[in-house]
Every structure is written in structure tokens, then in C-alpha cells.
Enzyme design. Structure first.
Site, mmCIF file in Angstrom:
data_model
loop_
_atom_site.group_PDB
_atom_site.id
_atom_site.type_symbol
_atom_site.label_atom_id
_atom_site.label_comp_id
_atom_site.label_asym_id
_atom_site.label_seq_id
_atom_site.Cartn_x
_atom_site.Cartn_y
_atom_site.Cartn_z
ATOM 1 N N TRP A 184 0.849 -1.198 0.000
ATOM 2 C CA TRP A 184 0.000 0.000 0.000
ATOM 3 C C TRP A 184 0.878 1.239 0.000
ATOM 4 C CZ3 TRP A 184 -0.193 4.129 3.436
ATOM 5 C CH2 TRP A 184 -1.209 5.066 3.175
ATOM 6 N N GLU A 225 -3.148 -2.966 -2.497
ATOM 7 C CA GLU A 225 -4.262 -2.394 -1.734
ATOM 8 C C GLU A 225 -4.565 -0.973 -2.187
ATOM 9 O OE1 GLU A 225 -5.241 -1.170 2.945
ATOM 10 O OE2 GLU A 225 -3.379 -2.198 2.404
ATOM 11 N N LYS A 227 -6.935 2.728 -2.168
ATOM 12 C CA LYS A 227 -7.526 3.644 -1.198
ATOM 13 C C LYS A 227 -8.288 4.723 -1.957
ATOM 14 C CE LYS A 227 -6.589 6.019 3.150
ATOM 15 N NZ LYS A 227 -5.633 6.155 4.252
ATOM 16 N N HIS A 261 -11.452 1.841 2.762
ATOM 17 C CA HIS A 261 -10.807 2.486 1.620
ATOM 18 C C HIS A 261 -11.744 2.707 0.442
ATOM 19 C CE1 HIS A 261 -6.356 1.594 2.853
ATOM 20 N NE2 HIS A 261 -7.067 2.184 3.799
ATOM 21 N N HIS A 285 -8.498 -6.284 4.596
ATOM 22 C CA HIS A 285 -8.115 -5.610 5.827
ATOM 23 C C HIS A 285 -9.405 -5.094 6.437
ATOM 24 C CE1 HIS A 285 -3.539 -4.594 5.337
ATOM 25 N NE2 HIS A 285 -3.776 -5.882 5.546
ATOM 26 N N ASP A 293 -11.876 6.972 6.661
ATOM 27 C CA ASP A 293 -11.020 5.821 6.955
ATOM 28 C C ASP A 293 -10.306 6.031 8.283
ATOM 29 O OD1 ASP A 293 -9.498 3.479 6.670
ATOM 30 O OD2 ASP A 293 -7.908 4.545 5.618
ATOM 31 N N ASP A 295 -10.186 3.871 10.964
ATOM 32 C CA ASP A 295 -9.579 2.670 11.556
ATOM 33 C C ASP A 295 -9.934 2.447 13.022
ATOM 34 O OD1 ASP A 295 -7.968 1.517 9.354
ATOM 35 O OD2 ASP A 295 -7.001 3.470 9.397
ATOM 36 N N ASP A 325 -6.989 -4.346 10.439
ATOM 37 C CA ASP A 325 -6.200 -3.120 10.290
ATOM 38 C C ASP A 325 -6.920 -1.969 10.983
ATOM 39 O OD1 ASP A 325 -4.540 -1.088 9.610
ATOM 40 O OD2 ASP A 325 -4.873 -1.190 7.451
#
Length: 418
Positions: A184, A225, A227, A261, A285, A293, A295, A325
């Protein structure tokens, strides 16, 4: 009434619908969740010249007790893993290398810098996954890496990713199970770009160089990955979903989907079946975006349950690589790991305890009334009794009693860290 007695009663309810609960628990025990190490230290890593977070990444909060070195991080992971049923994997970033106090730049990291992690994983029966760390570095300060117009900077990150793949191969060979090495990057622009194609051409060329050497998939699996945006890259992200989906399909690497993402109205649960039609394996993830985003620690939300349903009802437990994640520095970090991982496993169990075959038949018959009614009724079936039994037979705390273990660990270990 004992946990076993409650379990036997719950089994009878599920058996009415032809659901084999014992088999569900056997299947669940085979699932390995890849638990991200960076929850334990707020993605700081242990490099000699440790840098501030960059690349649109932020860990908010200042809860005491974060890991200050690899030994403390492994100790914290040991505690969390003792509270989570099953045998799993741990996901590492390149910044968790141990270099004996010597400065080793990212493009010079080697397998031996992860020898302690391998010894620890062998001792605990764990697998390891890996990620090149393409942020929080002076060569990523302007938010561009593999798509940078400066070839010297691109070449540095290409070397880092090639070195990371070699480390992934080493981890897979040593531990006897494939390592997922996921790539990423934070690349993008804060304001409207005047050239969208050029950065993507450079990224494509960089990736082709990185993946040029083939590595046996028995040891290492590569993934990319996407985003939708990042802090400092609000207007344009080079590695978009469309870019990586096409690159992965054309270049025989896995497409990894992070639940944070995508645009706020998109959900990864809806993407899984489409991806499985064209890919032997996909990777996830799992985090919890709140408005963006962000998390957050995952909870047993409707979307988490839908995600698990799509994996289970499509017989894809061996096709979807599930990684976590999230990084929350506002709460006890061991508790975050424990809650998040237990919730991911709970969601899978919930999906296994649904009459999926019957629900599919009702849909094909266009009997949407019965389908909806049955889906709603199963929301209050006694999944909790099955979960408690699963925890008991795996020798981990039942219900919220795990929190007492975390509080004790905080008092004896975390509170002493300054």
C-alpha cells in the site's frame, strides 16, 4: 445451567434447520485471522531513526502503556492471543525490523532482521504476514513514492518492496505457511491534479519491476491495496480501486480490499462475490471507518456480519485471507486487539449458524417474504451460547471475563511503561 448444557440446547434449535453446529466449530477453528502488530504501538515501529507518522496516517489518543520495543510488543501480543480462540497469524510492517541498534535503511532490510519474530512465531504456532512500509520516511515526505516523478526516489521504494518480498518468502519458508506480502502506498494530491495519467503510468512501471521476479506461492503471496483518499491526498489517489483491480488481474497478484478504503456508501461485503468470480483468492483488511477511513476497533456491526456472511455462504473460507487493520490509541491496546479479533471470529460463527442453503432456495423461488422473515428471526437465535462454548473448549475467557485479564495485565505490566 453450565455452558455445555446451554450449548446443547442451542444446538437443538439450529439442528431444526439442518445446521451442524459441531462441524461449524471445527471449521471455525481452521480459520486464521491475521492480527496486525501495529495496534500495539500506534504504528511507530522500532527503527533507529524513528520518524513521525506521515502518508495520511494518524493514530489518535494517548492511552498509557504502548509497546516501546519489539520484546514488549510480542509480550502484549502474547496476552491478546491468550484471550482469542484459535491459532492465528500476526501481520508485520517493515518498520518492526530488529537491527541491533544499527541504522538500516528501508531498501537494505533483510530476512535476518526478522529472525526474532520467526522464533517467536514458531514457539507459539503462528504464521506471519508482511508489509513494506512506504510512509513515515524522508523519501515519502511529499506524499509520493512509487509514482514519484523523481526516478531516484522511485528506485529506492522499488528496492524496498523487492526486499520486502524476499522477507515474505523467508517467513513463509520458515513457518510452513504462505506469507501475504501486501503493498500500500499513500501517493496522491491534495488538490486537483493537472495530470492523472502520468503518476499511474509511473506506478504501473514501478510495480512491474517489483513483481518481475516470481516467488513460489507456497511461501509468499503478493497483494496490492487501493484507497479512495488520504489526508493530504483528498483530490486524487494514484492507487485507486480500478487501478489495482486491473493490475492484480493482469499480473497474477491478489487484490486486497480494506473496508475503510472506499466511498462512504460502498461496502466491501457487496464486492466479495464479484471478486471471487474472477480471482482464486482475495484479501481483506477489516477495520471500522467512522465517516472516513478512521480505523476504529471493529465491533460486531451489521456490515461486519454481512462481510462474514459473504465469505461463508460462498464457501470461501479458504479463498479469502482475512487481516485486521485498526489502530486506536485512546483505549487499552491489548483490549482493542482482543475485542476486534473476537468480533471478527464471532461474525464468522454467526454466518456459519445461518440456514444459508434454505435462504438461497427462498430467493431463487422469489419467496422474499419467507426469506426476510427467516433472516430476521435468526438474529435472536442463541449464537451466544455457541460462542461461549467455543471459547471454553479453546481455553480462553468466556464472555466479558477477558476484560479482567486485560485489567490485571495493565496493572502488572502496561502501567509501568513511561
Amino acid at each position: 445451567m453450565s455452558i455445555k448444557e446451554k450449548y446443547e440446547l442451542a444446538k437443538k434449535e439450529y439442528e431444526k434447520w439442518g445446521i451442524d453446529v459441531d462441524k461449524a466449530l471445527e471449521d471455525l477453528k481452521k480459520v486464521k485471522i491475521s492480527i496486525h502488530c501495529w495496534q500495539g504501538d500506534d504504528i511507530a515501529g522500532f527503527e533507529v531513526n524513528q520518524k513521525e507518522l506521515s502518508g495520511g496516517i494518524a493514530a489518535t489518543g494517548n492511552y498509557p502503556g504502548k509497546a516501546r520495543n519489539a520484546e514488549e510488543l510480542r509480550k502484549d501480543l502474547d496476552k491478546a492471543l491468550s484471550l482469542i480462540p484459535g491459532k492465528h497469524k500476526v501481520n508485520l510492517h517493515a518498520i518492526y525490523a530488529e537491527t541491533d541498534g544499527k541504522f538500516v535503511d528501508r531498501d537494505e532490510i533483510k530476512p535476518e532482521h526478522f529472525g526474532n519474530w520467526v522464533s517467536w512465531a514458531k514457539k507459539n504456532g503462528l504464521g506471519l504476514d508482511f508489509n513494506p512500509t512506504i510512509f513515515s520516511h524522508e523519501k515519502a515526505d511529499d506524499g509520493l513514492t512509487l509514482s514519484h516523478p523523481n526516478k531516484e526516489i522511485r528506485d529506492f521504494w522499488i528496492r524496498h518492496c523487492i526486499a520486502s518480498r524476499k522477507i515474505g518468502e523467508y517467513l513463509g519458508k520458515e513457518l510452513g505457511q504462505p506469507c501475504l506480502t501486501n503493498l500500500w502506498i499513500p501517493d496522491g494530491y491534495k488538490d486537483i491534479p493537472s495530470d492523472r495519467l502520468g503518476p499511474r503510468q509511473r506506478l504501473k512501471d514501478s510495480l512491474e519491476q517489483i513483481f518481475k521476479e516470481k516467488i513460489d506461492k507456497k511461501y509468499n503471496l503478493d497483494s496490492v491495496e487501493s484507497k479512495v483518499f488520504g489526508i493530504g491526498a483528498e483530490s486524487y489517489t494514484v492507487g485507486s480501486s480500478e487501478f489495482y483491480m486491473n493490475f492484480a488481474a493482469k499480473n497474477d497478484v491478489l487484490c486486497l480490499m480494506d473496508t475503510g478504503h472506499y466511498h462512504p456508501t460502498e461496502v466491501v461485503s457487496d464486492k466479495i462475490s464479484a471478486m471471487l468470480l474472477f480471482s482464486d483468492k482475495i484479501a481483506l483488511h477489516v477495520s471500522r471507518p467512522v465517516r472516513w477511513d478512521s480505523d476504529h476497533t471493529i465491533i460486531l456491526s451489521d456490515e461486519l456480519k454481512e462481510l462474514a456472511k459473504e465469505i461463508v455462504r460462498n464457501d470461501a473460507l479458504d479463498k479469502v485471507i482475512i487481516g485486521l487493520d485498526f489502530f486506536d490509541a485512546s483505549i487499552n491496546r491489548v483490549a482493542a486487539w482482543t475485542m476486534g479479533t473476537r468480533n471478527m471470529i464471532k461474525a464468522l460463527l454467526n454466518a456459519m449458524l445461518l440456514p444459508n442453503k434454505k435462504l438461497k432456495e427462498l430467493q431463487d423461488e422469489e419467496n422474499y417474504t419467507d426469506r426476510l422473515a427467516l433472516m430476521e428471526e435468526f438474529k435472536t437465535y442463541p449464537m451466544g451460547a455457541v460462542w461461549d462454548y467455543y471459547c471454553e473448549i479453546n481455553n480462553v475467557p468466556v464472555k466479558e471475563s477477558w476484560l479482567d485479564e486485560v485489567k490485571k495485565y495493565e496493572k502488572e505490566e502496561l502501567s509501568k511503561r513511561k
